[in-house]
Write a protein that holds these residues in place. Structure first.
Motif, PDB file in Angstrom:
ATOM      1  N   UNK A 259     -11.215   7.523   2.880  1.00  0.00           N
ATOM      2  CA  UNK A 259     -11.096   5.868   2.831  1.00  0.00           C
ATOM      3  C   UNK A 259     -11.679   5.572   4.303  1.00  0.00           C
ATOM      4  N   UNK A 260     -12.107   4.019   4.193  1.00  0.00           N
ATOM      5  CA  UNK A 260     -12.500   3.623   5.417  1.00  0.00           C
ATOM      6  C   UNK A 260     -11.435   2.959   6.212  1.00  0.00           C
ATOM      7  N   UNK A 261     -10.023   2.990   5.825  1.00  0.00           N
ATOM      8  CA  UNK A 261      -9.127   2.629   6.596  1.00  0.00           C
ATOM      9  C   UNK A 261      -8.537   3.748   7.627  1.00  0.00           C
ATOM     10  N   UNK A 262      -7.648   3.385   8.570  1.00  0.00           N
ATOM     11  CA  UNK A 262      -6.947   4.260   9.345  1.00  0.00           C
ATOM     12  C   UNK A 262      -5.751   4.826   8.359  1.00  0.00           C
ATOM     13  N   UNK A 263      -5.370   5.845   8.916  1.00  0.00           N
ATOM     14  CA  UNK A 263      -4.088   6.447   8.078  1.00  0.00           C
ATOM     15  C   UNK A 263      -2.572   5.979   8.866  1.00  0.00           C
ATOM     16  N   UNK A 264      -1.856   5.712   8.135  1.00  0.00           N
ATOM     17  CA  UNK A 264      -0.472   5.088   8.573  1.00  0.00           C
ATOM     18  C   UNK A 264       0.078   5.489  10.185  1.00  0.00           C
ATOM     19  N   UNK A 363      -3.387   3.779  -3.120  1.00  0.00           N
ATOM     20  CA  UNK A 363      -1.922   4.268  -2.249  1.00  0.00           C
ATOM     21  C   UNK A 363      -2.141   3.342  -0.867  1.00  0.00           C
ATOM     22  N   UNK A 364      -3.260   2.913  -0.573  1.00  0.00           N
ATOM     23  CA  UNK A 364      -3.452   1.983   0.654  1.00  0.00           C
ATOM     24  C   UNK A 364      -2.547   0.757   0.357  1.00  0.00           C
ATOM     25  N   UNK A 365      -2.335   0.334  -0.841  1.00  0.00           N
ATOM     26  CA  UNK A 365      -1.633  -0.872  -1.062  1.00  0.00           C
ATOM     27  C   UNK A 365      -0.013  -0.642  -0.804  1.00  0.00           C
ATOM     28  N   UNK A 477     -15.647  -2.437   5.473  1.00  0.00           N
ATOM     29  CA  UNK A 477     -14.417  -2.043   6.252  1.00  0.00           C
ATOM     30  C   UNK A 477     -13.305  -2.815   5.833  1.00  0.00           C
ATOM     31  N   UNK A 478     -13.371  -3.671   4.882  1.00  0.00           N
ATOM     32  CA  UNK A 478     -12.313  -4.703   4.469  1.00  0.00           C
ATOM     33  C   UNK A 478     -12.314  -5.158   3.088  1.00  0.00           C
ATOM     34  N   UNK A 479     -12.659  -4.377   2.443  1.00  0.00           N
ATOM     35  CA  UNK A 479     -12.881  -4.795   0.818  1.00  0.00           C
ATOM     36  C   UNK A 479     -11.571  -5.149   0.411  1.00  0.00           C
ATOM     37  N   UNK A 480     -11.387  -6.303  -0.430  1.00  0.00           N
ATOM     38  CA  UNK A 480     -10.250  -6.675  -0.884  1.00  0.00           C
ATOM     39  C   UNK A 480      -9.156  -5.481  -1.624  1.00  0.00           C
ATOM     40  N   UNK A 481      -8.186  -5.534  -1.454  1.00  0.00           N
ATOM     41  CA  UNK A 481      -7.295  -4.309  -1.998  1.00  0.00           C
ATOM     42  C   UNK A 481      -7.050  -4.640  -3.271  1.00  0.00           C
TER      43      UNK A 481
END
Length: 495
Positions: A259-264, A363-365, A477-481
Motif C-alpha cells: 500500500x502507498x500509506x505508512x503502517x499504523x 483495512x486502511x479505512x 499517494x492520497x487516493x480517496x479511501x
C-alpha cells in the motif's frame, strides 16, 4: 495437380480452415461475454467505482458527449474486468517485462512559483539546531533493502524483492526547492491564530527508506524537501521532524509493503515525536490492544499492475487504546464523481476504529472509516488541550495514539471542508493545530491553497455552476479511501 494445389496443399488448407474456425469461435465467445454478461461496477484491483451508464439528454446527444460517455462506460465496465487484468499481469510477470528508463513516472511536479519564494532567515536557526539524533540520520542509509533486486512496473512503481517480502514503492520527483507553499500555509494559520500552537509535519513515504541502491537514480531524495519546509516556517511554527524518527525504526513494519500509506506502527512513532514537541503526555504500546487484519493487499497492486504484489499479502496491524473513554462524532459530506462536496449531513456518533475481515483491501479505512467527514473525538483526558489535525489520508492513523494526550481531537481532511476555519477554531476552542500530510500532498499547490482558502470561505459546498477545482498534481499517494466491506465496530465508545 494444378498450380493452385501446389501453392495450397490440402493439409495447409485444412489448417487454415481450423485456424479460422477457432478464432471465429473465440471472437464469438468474447462478443457474447462483453455484450450479454453483467457489467462490472467496482474494481477491487483498482479500488474504485467503475463508470456507470450515462444519463441521456438531447444536448449530450447533439454535442457528441453522450456517445463518448457510452463508449467510456462500455470499456470501463467490461465483465470480469479484474480477472482479465489479473491474467494480463500474470503473463507480464511470467515474461518479466520491465519498463525502460524513459518510461519512468515521477510522482511529483514542482510548481514554478515555489522556486521563487525567498527563504525565511528567521528560521534558519531552527533548521541548524535540530536534535543531534536527527542530524546524524540526515543522509539516511538503507540497511534493510539496499541490496535487494528490483524492477520497474506500471507507472514507474519500483517493485523490490521477491516472494512474500515484495514491496512496492512510488518514485518521488520533488526537489529541495519545493514545498514552500505548505510552510507558508502553516505560517498563515499561526498569523491568523496567534494564541494557538501550530505544528508542521511532513510525512516521508516508503521509497525514502527502502529504495535499493540500483534504483536510487530513479527517485529523488526527500530530506532536502523537508529541510526546505523547515527553513521557510516562521519562528513561531514548531516543526515536527519525523524523518530520523522513522529512519531509526525502518527495520520494523512502519510502512505497508503493498500500500502507498505508512503502517499504523509508523504513525505511532510519529505521534510520539509530535507529543514530545507539543509537551503532552504519551502512552507506549503497552497501553494498547493489538489487532490484525490478515491477508491485506493494498493500493499498490492496482497502481503497479504487478501480480507479485498480489501474491505477497501482509498483516495490517493496528492498536486500540485501553483505559481511556472517548466518544466520536462525525459530520459526513456527500461528494460527487469529481470528489467535490455537494452536501453535508448532521452530526452523529459513531466508532473511531472499524473492523474489516481478513483479506479486505479496505483495512486502511480502519481509522474513522472515511476521509469525507469531519471527526471530533472527546476523551477522558481532561487537560484543556484541544487538537485540530489538518491531514491527508496518511494522517488518519495519527489520532488514535493521542487519546491520552488531548481532551479533544478534531480531524479535517485537506480535500473536504465546507465551513469557515476561523469560526471552527474559535467555536471549538482549539489550542493546537497540526499540519500532517505526506510529502506528495504537502508538495501540491492544490493542498496548501485549499488550507488557505478555508480561512476565508463562507460555504465550501460545490454548486453545478462553480468552476471545477484543478486536479491534484500528485494523485497517487492520497487516493480517496473507499470502504468496500461493511465495517464492524471494535472500540467501546461511551455515548
Amino acid at each position: 495437380m494444378n498450380a493452385t494445389s501446389l501453392r495450397n496443399p490440402p493439409h495447409a488448407m485444412r489448417f487454415n480452415k481450423t485456424y479460422i474456425v477457432l478464432f471465429g469461435l473465440l471472437f464469438a465467445a468474447f462478443a457474447v461475454v462483453f455484450n450479454t454478461f453483467p457489467r462490472s461496477t467496482f474494481s477491487e484491483l483498482e479500488k474504485r467505482e467503475l463508470a456507470a451508464f450515462p444519463e441521456f439528454t438531447t444536448e449530450k446527444l447533439f454535442d457528441g458527449s453522450f456517445t463518448s460517455e457510452v463508449s467510456s462506460w462500455f470499456s470501463d465496465s467490461e465483465p470480469f474486468r479484474d480477472r482479465f487484468m489479473w491474467l494480463s499481469m500474470q503473463v507480464k510477470d511470467f515474461i518479466r517485462l520491465n519498463t525502460g528508463e524513459e518510461q519512468i513516472t515521477f510522482h511529483a511536479a514542482e510548481p514554478e512559483e515555489e522556486t521563487m519564494e525567498p527563504e525565511n532567515p528567521d528560521n534558519l536557526e531552527a533548521l541548524n539546531n535540530l536534535d543531534t539524533i536527527e542530524d546524524s540520520t540526515y543522509n539516511y542509509e538503507n540497511h534493510v533493502t539496499a541490496d535487494e533486486n528490483a524492477k520497474i512496473a506500471n507507472a514507474g512503481i519500483i517493485i523490490v524483492g521477491s516472494g512474500e517480502n515484495v514491496r512496492a514503492l512510488m518514485a518521488y520527483g520533488g526537489t529541495g526547492k519545493g514545498c514552500v507553499g505548505y510552510a507558508n500555509a502553516a505560517n498563515k494559520y499561526k498569523e491568523t491564530f496567534p494564541q494557538v500552537n501550530v505544528y508542521c509535519m511532513v510525512i516521508p513515504t516508503s521509497v525514502e527508506y527502502y529504495c535499493p541502491e540500483q534504483m536510487r537514480k530513479r527517485t529523488n531524495p526527500q530530506r532536502p524537501t523537508i529541510d526546505n519546509v523547515i527553513r521557510h516556517l516562521s519562528p513561531d511554527v514548531k516543526p515536527v521532524d519525523i524523518y530520523a524518527t522513522l529512519g531509526e525504526h525502518a527495520d520494523e513494519d512502519i510502512y505497508l509493503r503493498t500500500d502507498h500509506h505508512w503502517a499504523p506502527l509508523g504513525a505511532y512513532y510519529a505521534a510520539e515525536k509530535f507529543a514530545q514537541v507539543a509537551g503532552v503526555p504519551f502512552r507506549d504500546l503497552s497501553s494498547y490492544d493489538r489487532r490484525v487484519v490478515h491477508g491485506y493487499v493494498g493500493s499498490m497492486y492496482g497502481y503497479s499492475k504487478d501480480i507479485s504484489v498480489k501474491k505477497a499479502p501482509e498483516d495490517f496491524v493496528y492498536y486500540v487504546p485501553r483505559d481511556v473513554t472517548y466518544t466520536t462524532t462525525y459530520i459526513d459530506y456527500t461528494i460527487n464523481e469529481n470528489y467535490q462536496v455537494i452536501g453535508m449531513g448532521r452530526p452523529h456518533k459513531g466508532v473511531f476504529f472499524h473492523k474489516f475481515r481478513d483479506g479486505s483491501g479496505s483495512a486502511y479505512c480502519t481509522f474513522m472509516g472515511s476521509d469525507t467527514r469531519i471527526t471530533c473525538v472527546r476523551t477522558s483526558t481532561h487537560n484543556g488541550r484541544r487538537l485540530l489535525i489538518l491531514k491527508d489520508s496518511f494522517g488518519n492513523a495519527l489520532p488514535g495514539y493521542l487519546f491520552y494526550s488531548f481532551e479533544e481531537i478534531h480531524v479535517i481532511d485537506s480535500r473536504y471542508f465546507t465551513k469557515n476555519m476561523v469560526d471552527y477554531v474559535n467555536e471549538n476552542q482549539i489550542t493546537d493545530i497540526l499540519f500532517a500530510n505526506n510529502i506528495f500532498k504537502a508538495y501540491s499547490s492544490y493542498t496548501y491553497s485549499k488550507y488557505v482558502k478555508y480561512l476565508t470561505q463562507t460555504n465550501g459546498i460545490h454548486r453545478p455552476q462553480t468552476i471545477s477545482q484543478p486536479a491534484d498534481s500528485i494523485p497517487a499517494p492520497d487516493a480517496p479511501a473507499t470502504v468496500t466491506a461493511t465495517p464492524a465496530p471494535v472500540d467501546s465508545v461511551a455515548h
